[in-house]
Design a protein around this motif. Structure first.
Motif, PDB file in Angstrom:
ATOM      1  N   TYR A 148       0.841  -1.207   0.000  1.00  0.00           N
ATOM      2  CA  TYR A 148       0.000   0.000   0.000  1.00  0.00           C
ATOM      3  C   TYR A 148       0.876   1.258   0.000  1.00  0.00           C
ATOM      4  CZ  TYR A 148      -4.219  -2.544   1.787  1.00  0.00           C
ATOM      5  OH  TYR A 148      -5.299  -3.357   1.982  1.00  0.00           O
ATOM      6  N   THR A 149       1.950   1.203   0.760  1.00  0.00           N
ATOM      7  CA  THR A 149       2.771   2.402   0.959  1.00  0.00           C
ATOM      8  C   THR A 149       3.395   2.913  -0.339  1.00  0.00           C
ATOM      9  OG1 THR A 149       4.528   0.896   1.701  1.00  0.00           O
ATOM     10  CG2 THR A 149       3.276   2.037   3.393  1.00  0.00           C
ATOM     11  N   ASN A 150       3.475   2.068  -1.363  1.00  0.00           N
ATOM     12  CA  ASN A 150       3.973   2.558  -2.656  1.00  0.00           C
ATOM     13  C   ASN A 150       3.023   3.573  -3.278  1.00  0.00           C
ATOM     14  OD1 ASN A 150       6.285   0.994  -2.545  1.00  0.00           O
ATOM     15  ND2 ASN A 150       5.418  -0.685  -3.734  1.00  0.00           N
ATOM     16  N   LEU A 151       1.767   3.573  -2.820  1.00  0.00           N
ATOM     17  CA  LEU A 151       0.792   4.533  -3.350  1.00  0.00           C
ATOM     18  C   LEU A 151       1.134   5.972  -2.953  1.00  0.00           C
ATOM     19  CD1 LEU A 151      -2.425   2.419  -2.702  1.00  0.00           C
ATOM     20  CD2 LEU A 151      -1.441   2.972  -4.939  1.00  0.00           C
ATOM     21  N   TYR A 152       1.986   6.137  -1.931  1.00  0.00           N
ATOM     22  CA  TYR A 152       2.432   7.490  -1.588  1.00  0.00           C
ATOM     23  C   TYR A 152       3.213   8.125  -2.744  1.00  0.00           C
ATOM     24  CZ  TYR A 152       1.166   6.650   3.307  1.00  0.00           C
ATOM     25  OH  TYR A 152       0.478   6.398   4.463  1.00  0.00           O
ATOM     26  N   ASN A 153       3.808   7.285  -3.599  1.00  0.00           N
ATOM     27  CA  ASN A 153       4.545   7.821  -4.749  1.00  0.00           C
ATOM     28  C   ASN A 153       3.631   8.560  -5.717  1.00  0.00           C
ATOM     29  OD1 ASN A 153       6.916   6.632  -3.775  1.00  0.00           O
ATOM     30  ND2 ASN A 153       6.574   4.740  -4.911  1.00  0.00           N
ATOM     31  N   ASP A 154       2.317   8.304  -5.617  1.00  0.00           N
ATOM     32  CA  ASP A 154       1.364   8.934  -6.531  1.00  0.00           C
ATOM     33  C   ASP A 154       0.843  10.277  -6.017  1.00  0.00           C
ATOM     34  OD1 ASP A 154       1.391   6.843  -8.452  1.00  0.00           O
ATOM     35  OD2 ASP A 154       0.118   5.639  -7.134  1.00  0.00           O
ATOM     36  N   VAL A 155       1.249  10.680  -4.832  1.00  0.00           N
ATOM     37  CA  VAL A 155       0.762  11.938  -4.272  1.00  0.00           C
ATOM     38  C   VAL A 155       1.064  13.133  -5.190  1.00  0.00           C
ATOM     39  CG1 VAL A 155       1.067  13.597  -2.387  1.00  0.00           C
ATOM     40  CG2 VAL A 155       0.691  11.173  -1.875  1.00  0.00           C
ATOM     41  N   PRO A 156       2.295  13.269  -5.727  1.00  0.00           N
ATOM     42  CA  PRO A 156       2.549  14.414  -6.612  1.00  0.00           C
ATOM     43  C   PRO A 156       1.628  14.436  -7.834  1.00  0.00           C
ATOM     44  CG  PRO A 156       4.623  13.444  -5.901  1.00  0.00           C
ATOM     45  CD  PRO A 156       3.546  12.502  -5.471  1.00  0.00           C
ATOM     46  N   MET A 157       1.325  13.246  -8.394  1.00  0.00           N
ATOM     47  CA  MET A 157       0.435  13.170  -9.547  1.00  0.00           C
ATOM     48  C   MET A 157      -0.981  13.613  -9.172  1.00  0.00           C
ATOM     49  SD  MET A 157      -0.753   9.855 -11.828  1.00  0.00           S
ATOM     50  CE  MET A 157       0.837   9.070 -11.624  1.00  0.00           C
ATOM     51  N   ILE A 158      -1.427  13.152  -8.016  1.00  0.00           N
ATOM     52  CA  ILE A 158      -2.773  13.518  -7.555  1.00  0.00           C
ATOM     53  C   ILE A 158      -2.857  15.029  -7.324  1.00  0.00           C
ATOM     54  CG2 ILE A 158      -4.479  13.235  -5.719  1.00  0.00           C
ATOM     55  CD1 ILE A 158      -3.318  10.397  -5.281  1.00  0.00           C
ATOM     56  N   LYS A 159      -1.838  15.584  -6.658  1.00  0.00           N
ATOM     57  CA  LYS A 159      -1.857  17.015  -6.357  1.00  0.00           C
ATOM     58  C   LYS A 159      -1.650  17.868  -7.602  1.00  0.00           C
ATOM     59  CE  LYS A 159      -0.524  16.986  -1.478  1.00  0.00           C
ATOM     60  NZ  LYS A 159       0.443  17.459  -0.456  1.00  0.00           N
ATOM     61  N   GLY A 160      -0.783  17.379  -8.510  1.00  0.00           N
ATOM     62  CA  GLY A 160      -0.436  18.195  -9.665  1.00  0.00           C
ATOM     63  C   GLY A 160      -1.408  18.088 -10.823  1.00  0.00           C
ATOM     64  N   ALA A 161      -1.923  16.866 -11.049  1.00  0.00           N
ATOM     65  CA  ALA A 161      -2.769  16.653 -12.233  1.00  0.00           C
ATOM     66  C   ALA A 161      -4.202  16.239 -11.895  1.00  0.00           C
ATOM     67  CB  ALA A 161      -2.129  15.591 -13.130  1.00  0.00           C
ATOM     68  N   GLY A 162      -4.446  15.931 -10.613  1.00  0.00           N
ATOM     69  CA  GLY A 162      -5.790  15.541 -10.219  1.00  0.00           C
ATOM     70  C   GLY A 162      -6.190  14.170 -10.693  1.00  0.00           C
ATOM     71  N   ILE A 163      -5.183  13.311 -10.964  1.00  0.00           N
ATOM     72  CA  ILE A 163      -5.435  11.948 -11.421  1.00  0.00           C
ATOM     73  C   ILE A 163      -4.497  10.993 -10.698  1.00  0.00           C
ATOM     74  CG2 ILE A 163      -6.182  12.674 -13.730  1.00  0.00           C
ATOM     75  CD1 ILE A 163      -3.396  11.818 -14.758  1.00  0.00           C
ATOM     76  N   ILE A 164      -4.789   9.693 -10.804  1.00  0.00           N
ATOM     77  CA  ILE A 164      -3.880   8.656 -10.358  1.00  0.00           C
ATOM     78  C   ILE A 164      -3.907   7.594 -11.449  1.00  0.00           C
ATOM     79  CG2 ILE A 164      -5.706   7.491  -9.035  1.00  0.00           C
ATOM     80  CD1 ILE A 164      -3.550   6.581  -7.050  1.00  0.00           C
ATOM     81  N   GLY A 165      -2.779   6.926 -11.684  1.00  0.00           N
ATOM     82  CA  GLY A 165      -2.784   5.943 -12.751  1.00  0.00           C
ATOM     83  C   GLY A 165      -1.439   5.280 -12.963  1.00  0.00           C
ATOM     84  N   SER A 166      -1.436   4.323 -13.897  1.00  0.00           N
ATOM     85  CA  SER A 166      -0.228   3.614 -14.301  1.00  0.00           C
ATOM     86  C   SER A 166      -0.531   2.910 -15.622  1.00  0.00           C
ATOM     87  CB  SER A 166       0.206   2.621 -13.221  1.00  0.00           C
ATOM     88  OG  SER A 166       1.506   2.129 -13.496  1.00  0.00           O
ATOM     89  N   ASN A 167       0.371   2.025 -16.054  1.00  0.00           N
ATOM     90  CA  ASN A 167       0.181   1.366 -17.351  1.00  0.00           C
ATOM     91  C   ASN A 167      -0.573   0.048 -17.233  1.00  0.00           C
ATOM     92  OD1 ASN A 167       2.467   0.156 -16.087  1.00  0.00           O
ATOM     93  ND2 ASN A 167       3.241  -0.579 -18.063  1.00  0.00           N
TER      94      ASN A 167
END
Length: 292
Positions: A148-167
């Protein structure tokens, strides 16, 4: 028992050390950082400062112990990552053998049943194979889900682009795990009197990326947070632009592709293995929101 653990005081190591000491065991914590010695000793453990790639150092740290928790760092350098991980596994195996350790718990991963196409997990496949050659050792391969803790890596994407995602798509089934559930499982396994080579999966919850976006989004007051499936080239570009070394970004891309195809999680999902971790996505979402 006298137990040596690798992993310093990371997400798993600190919880595990605290748990083992509370149960009355003598604990030696391997760390590469002299600055961690004081914190380790404050928990009531002893520190052994050195590298998990140094077999002679490890042998000394393993001598006269009853059990070892063997964990290789997730990113051993910015290049030759799988090879470096494998070499650390060889050093650990050599030290285990030469020190005469009888009980070992190795932190592995879902997907470690596959030799390739899994990104950084390939190093854990290699280590499992090396450990299988150890004689007179009771061994558990603890295959963990995605942290779960790897999801913290997505915080900048959420804050900057308002999305979360990967391939990989929002519908993929992914086994997740919380470090606390891993620590509990490791503690259980270290204290078992089992024999031979055994595989145990430790998973807290099986959810989709769509669930992740909805649950985390709700927790951070962004209930419409979307999960976006990126094309491989988009995902790779995003990771390198965020500062991830090219080789590591490529390995994460390959791992995402393995999730997209379903092969990484196939062994766990196809065998109806129990989800024995306690901390569900909704529980983690509270931690995520507190740090967001």
């Amino acid at each position: 028992m006298k137990i040596t653990i690798s992993g310093s005081l990371g997400n798993i190591g600190k919880l595990l050390t605290t748990k083992l000491i509370a149960s009355g065991h003598e604990v030696i914590v391997i760390t590469t950082n002299n600055d961690r010695v004081e914190a380790i000793e404050a928990l009531g453990a002893k520190a052994a400062v050195g590298s998990v790639s140094d077999a002679a150092f490890l042998k000394n740290a393993f001598t006269n112990v009853d059990a070892v928790f063997a964990m290789t760092p997730p990113n051993l350098g910015g290049s030759n990552i799988v090879a470096n991980t494998t070499e650390a596994g060889k050093a650990l195996a050599t030290a285990i053998s030469e020190a005469g350790v009888k009980r070992v718990v190795m932190l592995s991963s879902i997907g470690a049943d596959l030799p390739e196409g899994t990104g950084p997990i390939a190093g854990l496949y290699n280590i499992e194979k090396i450990y299988e050659g150890l004689d007179n050792v009771s061994l558990t391969f603890l295959r963990a889900g995605f942290f779960y803790t790897n999801l913290y890596n997505d915080v900048p994407m959420i804050k900057g682009a308002g999305i979360i995602g990967s391939n990989y798509p929002s519908t993929a089934k992914i086994p997740f795990v919380h470090p606390e559930d891993i620590a509990n499982a490791v503690a259980e396994e270290l204290q078992k009197t089992s024999s031979g080579k055994n595989i145990r999966y430790i998973v807290s919850d099986v959810r989709t990326p769509g669930d992740v976006a909805k649950v985390l989004g709700t927790a951070i007051d962004k209930p419409e947070l979307p999960w976006i499936e990126f094309r491989d080239e988009q995902a790779l570009g995003g990771m390198t632009q965020a500062g991830l070394p090219e080789e590591m970004a490529g390995l994460y891309l390959e791992m995402g592709s393995g999730i997209r195809s379903g092969k990484i999680q196939h062994d766990f999902l196809s065998n109806t293995i129990a989800v024995d971790g306690k901390i569900k996505l909704e529980d983690f979402a509270k931690e995520f929101a507190a740090r967001f």
